[in-house]
Design an enzyme around this catalytic site. Structure first.
Site, mmCIF file in Angstrom:
data_model
loop_
_atom_site.group_PDB
_atom_site.id
_atom_site.type_symbol
_atom_site.label_atom_id
_atom_site.label_comp_id
_atom_site.label_asym_id
_atom_site.label_seq_id
_atom_site.Cartn_x
_atom_site.Cartn_y
_atom_site.Cartn_z
ATOM 1 N N HIS A 154 8.018 -3.439 -38.530
ATOM 2 C CA HIS A 154 6.641 -3.538 -38.060
ATOM 3 C C HIS A 154 6.422 -2.798 -36.738
ATOM 4 O O HIS A 154 5.284 -2.566 -36.338
ATOM 5 C CB HIS A 154 6.210 -5.008 -37.952
ATOM 6 N N ASP A 184 12.262 -6.608 -42.651
ATOM 7 C CA ASP A 184 11.582 -6.160 -41.435
ATOM 8 C C ASP A 184 12.536 -5.415 -40.512
ATOM 9 O O ASP A 184 12.530 -5.612 -39.293
ATOM 10 C CB ASP A 184 10.932 -7.325 -40.695
ATOM 11 N N SER A 262 10.056 -7.195 -29.924
ATOM 12 C CA SER A 262 10.393 -6.955 -31.332
ATOM 13 C C SER A 262 11.339 -5.770 -31.464
ATOM 14 O O SER A 262 11.078 -4.691 -30.939
ATOM 15 C CB SER A 262 9.126 -6.684 -32.142
#
Length: 520
Positions: A154, A184, A262
C-alpha cells in the site's frame, strides 16, 4: 500538625522499605545466582543514598538485556523513507483524453497532431513529472547491499514514481520488482551498492512479552525508533475470508506506529528484522495502543518469490476453514481437542482432497508446528510453494492422524505462476468517438486496436470490437479498462475473469470471457 508529621514519616519509611524490597527482587531477577554481579549491584544501590537518608534515588543500572541502544544504532541506517508520486486525477497530457492522438502507431505513420513529433517526448515527460504530486509517504527496509528494499504494497500501490531517501540523506529513484496485495508486501530496487543491511531474524522464535523496536519515518520524521513488547503472535485483524487466500498472521506489539511507519522494520534486541510494520488498530488513523507487523517467516518467502518470479508462488491446501469454536465442537461432537482449525469444506482438485482430508476434520499441526487457529495455519502454509510437501496432523472422529500433502496453487496445479501485466491482454484500446457511439446506440465504450497474441485473442475477441462494460462496470476510456484489470488481479478470489460486453462496428453484439487465472 503532629499527626501530619507522623503520616509523612510513615510514608517516607514505607518508601525506603519498599525501595529496599524492590532492590532485592530486582537483584534476583536480573542476576540470579551470579554473586559478583549481584554484589556490584548491591554496592551501587547502597551508594545511591537510600540508607541513612529520607530520599530515594534511582540507581544507574548496568547495561543489560533491556538496553535498546545497540539495536537502534545497528538498524536505523537500514531503514529508508519512501515517497510516492502520482498525477492528480483529471489531468490529461496535451489536453487530449485518448483516441488516435495518443496512439504511438498513429504518430509513427501520420505525425503528432498536437504539433511536433516524438522528438518532443522528453519535454512532454518533463511537463508530466512537474504535474506529479506526492501521494504517499512510508518506510522500507534494505535487505541486500545491492539495493533491494522491502516495504508495504500500500506504500507503492498506484505510484508513478518512487523516491527513496537513505538515512544519510542520499536520494534515489526506485523501480518496483514485484508486489503482493494478499500479504501487503512489495519489493523495490534502487541503483546503489554497499548499503547497510538489517539481517533477517526468526519471527517464529519470538516470545510474547519480548522487547521489540519499531524503526521508521512516522509523519515524515526520519529515523524514529519506538519500543514495545510482543503483545501477541499469529494475530488476525480483519477476518480471513472463509480461510481463502487472505493471509493474516501478524505480530502484535504495543510499539508506537503511525502513518509513515508502514513498511518499516520491527526488530529484536539483537538488531535482527523480525517483521515489517504494516497496520495499526485505531479509530482516528493514528496510534492507539496496538500495531501489527508481517512476520519474517512470511516476508522471506514473499521476497524470494518476487525477486525470482516477479510474483508470489502461492501454495494452498484448498479448504474452507475457521477456528474451532465451542459451538462447532459441541455440534460436531469434537472432544479430543479444544483448539485447532476446523475444515468446513474441501475444494475439488485440491491438495487437501488428493490427500484425503475431509469436511469436519480439525487440523492441529503443520510439520509438527501447532495450528491453534487459522492465522497460525496460514502462516505455516504461506512459507511453501506449489509442489512442496508438508505433513498435516488432524483429528477425525476424535482420533489423531497424519498425512503428507503435496501443495498446489489456487488453480489446482503445480505450475509456476507468471507475473501479470496489463500488456498480457495483447491489445491496445482507444476511446470511441461520439458519432460512432450515436450510430451504434451506445453512451460509452472503448475499441480494441492493435490486437496481438494474448488473453483477448485467446478468448475470441476480434480487432475493432467495442467494449462498453467489463464485469458489469461501464467502460469509457482505456484507463477504465486498466483500472478494472488491476482490481480483478488484486482480488482474493481463486478465479479471475473479465466478462466483456460489447458490439462490433457492424452492429453484431458479443460477450466474451477473458480468463486471467494463472496470472498474479
Amino acid at each position: 500538625m503532629k499527626l501530619t508529621g507522623k503520616i509523612i514519616m510513615l510514608a517516607a519509611g514505607t518508601a525506603v522499605l519498599s525501595s529496599a524490597v524492590t532492590a532485592i527482587a530486582m537483584k534476583r531477577t536480573l542476576f540470579g545466582d551470579n554473586y559478583e554481579a549481584a554484589r556490584s549491584y548491591t554496592e551501587l544501590f547502597d551508594q545511591s543514598g537510600v540508607q541513612g537518608s529520607g530520599v530515594t534515588r534511582v540507581a544507574q543500572l548496568p547495561a543489560n538485556h533491556s538496553d535498546f541502544t545497540t539495536a537502534a544504532e545497528s538498524t536505523i541506517n537500514g531503514v529508508v523513507s519512501i515517497k510516492s508520486y502520482a498525477t492528480p486525477r483529471g489531468y490529461s497530457q496535451g489536453g487530449n483524453s485518448g483516441g488516435y492522438f495518443n496512439d504511438p502507431f498513429f504518430d509513427f505513420f501520420f505525425g503528432n497532431p498536437n504539433g511536433g513529433s516524438r522528438r518532443s517526448q522528453p519535454r512532454q515527460q518533463e511537463q508530466h513529472e512537474q504535474r506529479q504530486q506526492p501521494s504517499g509517504l512510508g518506510s522500507g527496509v534494505i535487505i541486500s547491499a545491492d539495493g533491494y528494499i522491502v516495504t508495504n504494497n500500500h506504500v507503492i500501490d498506484d505510484a508513478e514514481r518512487l523516491e527513496v531517501t537513505l538515512n544519510d540523506n542520499r536520494t534515489f529513484d526506485a523501480t518496483v520488482v514485484g508486489a503482493d496485495a494478499t500479504t501487503d508486501l512489495a519489493l523495490i530496487k534502487i541503483d546503489a551498492t554497499d548499503l547497510p543491511v538489517i539481517p533477517m531474524g526468526d519471527s517464529e522464535a519470538l516470545k510474547v512479552g519480548e522487547w521489540v523496536l519499531a524503526v521508521g519515518n512516522p509523519f515524515g520524521f526520519t529515523s524514529t525508533v519506538t519500543t514495545g513488547i510482543v503483545s501477541a503472535k499469529s494475530r488476525s485483524i480483519g477476518g480471513h475470508n472463509n480461510g481463502r487466500m487472505g493471509i493474516e498472521s501478524y505480530i502484535q506489539t504495543d510499539a508506537a506506529v503511525n502513518p509513515g511507519n508502514s513498511g518499516g522494520a520491527l526488530v529484536n534486541l539483537a538488531g535482527e528484522l523480525i517483521g515489517i510494520n504494516t497496520a495499526i488498530y485505531s479509530q482516528t488513523g493514528n496510534y492507539a495502543g496496538y500495531s501489527f507487523a508481517v512476520p519474517t517467516s512470511i516476508v522471506k518467502k514473499v521476497m524470494s518469490d518476487l525477486r525470482q518470479y516477479g510474483t508470489v508462488q502461492r501454495a494452498v491446501l484448498g479448504v474452507s476453514i475457521s477456528d474451532l469454536s465451542n459451538e462447532i465442537a459441541k455440534e460436531k461432537g469434537i472432544t479430543a481437542v479444544t483448539k485447532g482449525v476446523y475444515v468446513g469444506e474441501v475444494s475439488d482438485r485440491s491438495s487437501a482432497m488428493e490427500a484425503g482430508l475431509k469436511k469436519n476434520d480439525v487440523i492441529v499441526k503443520i510439520n509438527d508446528t501447532p495450528t491453534d487457529n487459522v492465522a497460525q495455519l496460514q502462516e505455516q502454509v504461506a512459507k511453501y510453494r506449489p509442489g512442496d510437501k508438508i505433513k498435516v496432523t488432524y483429528v477425525r472422529d476424535n482420533k489423531t492422524q497424519s498425512v503428507d500433502v503435496t501443495l498446489r496453487n489456487p488453480q489446482g496445479n503445480m505450475q509456476v505462476t507468471k507475473a501479470g501485466d496489463f500488456t498480457d491482454l495483447g491489445c491496445a484500446f482507444k476511446k470511441v468517438d461520439e458519432a460512432t457511439l450515436r450510430q451504434l446506440g451506445l453512451s460509452n465504450g472503448v475499441q480494441v486496436t492493435a490486437l496481438s497474441k494474448g488473453r483477448f485473442s485467446d478468448s475470441g475477441v476480434k480487432q475493432g470490437f467495442i467494449v462498453y462494460s467489463i464485469n458489469d462496470s461501464r467502460v469509457s476510456s482505456p484507463d477504465d479498462v486498466e483500472k478494472i484489470y488491476k482490481a480483478i488481479m488484486k482480488g482474493s478470489g481463486d478465479e479471475k475473469v473479465m466478462i466483456l460486453r460489447g458490439v462490433y462496428p457492424t452492429g453484431k453484439r458479443g460477450i466474451y470471457a477473458v480468463d486471467l487465472t494463472g496470472v498474479e
